[in-house]
Design a protein around this motif. Structure first.
Motif: not given
Length: 236
Positions: A63-69, A53-61
Motif C-alpha cells: 500500500r505504501a508503494a501505491l501511495l507513493d505512486g 488483488p494479488m495481481s496488483l503486487y506486480r505493479y506496487a509492492d
C-alpha cells in the motif's frame, strides 16, 4: 427453426483493459478522489479493477508503494519550466497551478504534505523530487546561490502548502445563516478574549482563495527579490 433462419450470434463480454502500472495508479487516484485515502487498499483497488488483488503486487509492492505512486501521478500534472520567463512570474504561475491541482485532488493533499516527513529525501519517489530539482534550477539560473535557492524553496513551498491546507478547511458552520458570526461559528468565542477575530468575521466569510494566494505570493516574492544580490545575473 426454419431452414433460412440463422441463429443469433452470442454476445461476448468486452475484454478487460490490459493491466498496467498506469491503469493501477489512475484507478487508485480515482478511488482516493472519490472516497479518501483510507479507502485505498489492495483489496478495494482489486475490486475496482475487477482483478485479483494479488495481481496488483506486480505493479506496487504494498500500500505504501501505491501511495507513493499516487503522489507521483498527481505531481506529474504540475508543469515547471525552469528556462521560461522570469523567476518571479514562474513561481507565481506554479503557485496557482499547485492550488488548482489541490482543488482537483483535495484528498491527496495530506499525502503530499505529510508523507515526505516519514521518508528520507534520497528514498522518496523520483516524481516527488522533480519539482524540487526544477525549482532549484529556476532559482539558481536567476542568480541565487544554491544554498539560498534551497532556503527560497523551503519558504515558498511552506507558504503554499500552508495556504492550501488553510483554504481546504471547512469555514462555514451554517451556510443558511445570514449573520456571519453565526455562519462561521465565531459566536462561540468569548468576545473579550477574541475581539479582533470576531471583528474579522465579514472578511473571513468572503474568503477568496485565489486572491489570498496571490497576495501572499506577492509579499513573499517581494521579500525574496530583496535578498537577491543587485549584481546577480541570470544564468544563460
Amino acid at each position: 427453426m426454419p431452414p433460412s433462419a440463422k441463429p443469433e450470434p452470442r454476445s461476448t463480454p468486452a475484454p478487460k483493459e490490459r493491466l498496467s502500472r498506469e491503469l493501477v495508479l489512475t484507478t487508485a487516484l480515482a478511488l482516493v478522489d472519490a472516497e479518501g485515502l483510507d479507502a485505498l487498499t489492495m483489496r478495494r483497488l482489486g475490486q475496482q479493477l475487477g482483478r485479483d488483488p494479488m495481481s496488483l503486487y506486480r505493479y506496487a509492492d504494498n500500500r505504501a508503494a501505491l501511495l507513493d505512486g499516487v503522489s507521483e501521478l498527481v505531481l506529474d500534472e504540475l508543469s515547471i519550466c525552469p528556462g521560461e520567463g522570469d523567476w518571479q512570474s514562474e513561481l507565481r504561475r506554479i503557485a496557482h497551478d499547485l492550488r488548482d491541482l489541490a482543488l482537483r485532488h483535495p484528498n491527496v493533499v495530506p499525502l503530499l504534505v505529510t508523507r515526505p516527513l516519514s521518508t528520507p529525501l534520497g528514498l522518496r519517489p523520483l516524481g516527488t523530487l522533480r519539482p524540487l530539482e526544477q525549482i532549484l534550477t529556476l532559482l539558481i539560473n536567476a542568480g541565487f546561490s544554491p544554498v539560498d535557492a534551497l532556503h527560497v524553496y523551503r519558504a515558498y513551498y511552506g507558504y503554499l502548502y500552508g495556504h492550501i491546507l488553510n483554504e481546504l478547511q471547512e469555514y462555514i458552520v451554517d451556510p443558511e445563516e445570514n449573520e456571519v458570526l453565526l455562519r462561521l461559528g465565531l459566536h462561540r468565542l468569548p468576545a473579550k478574549e477574541f475581539p479582533r477575530l470576531r471583528a474579522l468575521a465579514p472578511a473571513l466569510a468572503v474568503y477568496d482563495g485565489m486572491a489570498e494566494l496571490d497576495e501572499g505570493i506577492t509579499i513573499l516574492l517581494t521579500g525574496l527579490a530583496g535578498r537577491l544580490s543587485p549584481d546577480a545575473t541570470p544564468a544563460p
